[in-house]
Design an enzyme around this catalytic site. Sequence first.
Site, PDB file in Angstrom:
ATOM      1  N   GLU A   8       4.371  28.062 126.968  1.00  0.00           N
ATOM      2  CA  GLU A   8       4.937  26.904 127.637  1.00  0.00           C
ATOM      3  C   GLU A   8       4.888  27.055 129.160  1.00  0.00           C
ATOM      4  O   GLU A   8       5.005  28.154 129.691  1.00  0.00           O
ATOM      5  CB  GLU A   8       6.386  26.702 127.172  1.00  0.00           C
ATOM      6  CG  GLU A   8       6.422  26.315 125.703  1.00  0.00           C
ATOM      7  CD  GLU A   8       7.814  26.081 125.149  1.00  0.00           C
ATOM      8  OE1 GLU A   8       7.936  25.230 124.267  1.00  0.00           O
ATOM      9  OE2 GLU A   8       8.782  26.737 125.582  1.00  0.00           O
ATOM     10  N   CYS A  45       6.808  26.672 136.616  1.00  0.00           N
ATOM     11  CA  CYS A  45       7.259  27.900 135.965  1.00  0.00           C
ATOM     12  C   CYS A  45       6.167  28.301 134.964  1.00  0.00           C
ATOM     13  O   CYS A  45       5.877  27.558 134.021  1.00  0.00           O
ATOM     14  CB  CYS A  45       8.597  27.609 135.276  1.00  0.00           C
ATOM     15  SG  CYS A  45       9.275  29.017 134.412  1.00  0.00           S
ATOM     16  N   CYS A  62       7.206  38.286 124.359  1.00  0.00           N
ATOM     17  CA  CYS A  62       7.579  39.330 125.323  1.00  0.00           C
ATOM     18  C   CYS A  62       8.071  40.524 124.527  1.00  0.00           C
ATOM     19  O   CYS A  62       8.795  40.375 123.539  1.00  0.00           O
ATOM     20  CB  CYS A  62       8.688  38.834 126.258  1.00  0.00           C
ATOM     21  SG  CYS A  62       9.138  40.072 127.507  1.00  0.00           S
ATOM     22  N   CYS A  78      15.044  41.157 125.616  1.00  0.00           N
ATOM     23  CA  CYS A  78      16.400  41.024 126.147  1.00  0.00           C
ATOM     24  C   CYS A  78      17.255  40.247 125.147  1.00  0.00           C
ATOM     25  O   CYS A  78      16.795  39.305 124.504  1.00  0.00           O
ATOM     26  CB  CYS A  78      16.393  40.316 127.499  1.00  0.00           C
ATOM     27  SG  CYS A  78      15.454  41.222 128.720  1.00  0.00           S
ATOM     28  N   CYS A 133      17.557  36.233 125.416  1.00  0.00           N
ATOM     29  CA  CYS A 133      16.369  35.437 125.754  1.00  0.00           C
ATOM     30  C   CYS A 133      15.621  35.028 124.490  1.00  0.00           C
ATOM     31  O   CYS A 133      15.304  35.878 123.660  1.00  0.00           O
ATOM     32  CB  CYS A 133      15.463  36.260 126.678  1.00  0.00           C
ATOM     33  SG  CYS A 133      13.860  35.500 126.965  1.00  0.00           S
ATOM     34  N   CYS A 136      15.786  27.790 131.541  1.00  0.00           N
ATOM     35  CA  CYS A 136      15.559  29.241 131.540  1.00  0.00           C
ATOM     36  C   CYS A 136      15.885  29.834 130.183  1.00  0.00           C
ATOM     37  O   CYS A 136      16.950  29.577 129.632  1.00  0.00           O
ATOM     38  CB  CYS A 136      16.488  29.943 132.518  1.00  0.00           C
ATOM     39  SG  CYS A 136      16.247  29.453 134.189  1.00  0.00           S
TER      40      CYS A 136
END
Length: 380
Positions: free
Chosen positions: A91, A104, A111, A115, A118, A346
């Site tokens: 995205e 962004c 990933c 975390c 996230c 975010c």
Amino acid sequence: MAVNLLDFDLDGLAAYCDSLGEKRFRAVQLFRWIHQRGQSDFGQMTDLAKSLRAKLAGVAEVKALPLISEHRSADGTIKWLFDVGAGNAVETVYIPEADRGTLCVSSQAGCAVGCRFCSTGHQGFSRNLSTGEIVAQLWFAEHRLRQSGGERANGTIDTRVVDNVVMMGMGEPLQNYAALVPALRTMLDDHGYGLSRRRVTVSTSGMVTMIDRLRQDCPVALAVSLHAPNDALRSALVPINRKDGMDALLDACVRYLDAAPRDFITFEYCMLDGVNDTPELAAELVALVKGRVSCKFNLIPFNPFPESGLKCSPRERVTAFAKVLQDAGIVTTIRKTRGEDIDAACGQLAGEVQDRTNARERLVQRRQVIPIAVAVGDAR
Ligand code: SAH
Ligand code: SF4
């Protein structure tokens, strides 16, 4: 397979043109056609020597990412989902503001850092994006928006639409370093997008060695996702912290400032209800950074997603936390959430990831081993 010209920064393209027996100024012309004018059809590059156009035909291409979907938020934010093959999608988010347009950009499909808070991390990791796939996000957004006459919040038509790039989409950019640096150089190049170093930001979960390399190779603005004032809590939230620890991370930030285009590091801090948001932890943060590293804080209200089991701190707690930092003389802002209605805020970027790391299982296991409440207890 045709060579994707989006994979090259200008030096790379010059080397490629050299291998075709073409001079550097031809590479400059070609680079400008691609990045400044958004042209992908060599036949349309009218002032490019016919001989070069003929050489490129069939062996090279400007490979755009196939667009899967476009969503527009009520606040003007646009989210695009791109197909990167083998069931993966990434995205990209465009955020218009009155005086600038921010893009962004994603650096990985998924990933591997994982975390706790996230949604990209929860999806696991599939693969690094190539330079061409990183650049293609900007190439597409810039030229698509230019065609539609610009999308600024104040409605003005500007020649350049994207003037700010943040590597804050899916992925940890410093874990994809080899592809990242040529992409950054293309963004900065006057023959490319001509963005100032101050307006290209790499956001990292804090990989110490790679921060040092970026300082040497391509110093752009740096944002470090801190999220906690001590190692116990940070390691529970950002697992990579167990490797180097915060002391080494802050030292790397101080070294980075020597070369940085701005005289501060931005620390991002995601506000998690009952986890990292007390005034005591804010005071600990002040003690940690004050007089040591020139910095600004950007507090990010947590954007919840179902699997996280976490909540956003209430507004009063976020402002109280900010006040402790501000009273200590540290510039602190609270990030405005944009594009929430289209899951573009975010940490909400999830795309489609064919996880090859069993991240979900590992996260669930870790949650059982180090419940956040225990980590917070440790920290106090
Ligand atoms: N991997 C990089 C960049 C991508 S994440 C990094 O971690 O810095 C961009 C920012 O969004 C980071 O500061 C990250 O911590 C934050 N973030 C992640 N998940 C979030 C969530 N659910 N709500 C709010 N911010 C989040
Ligand atoms: Fe990766 Fe950044 Fe998400 Fe952490 S916050 S899992 S480093 S994308």
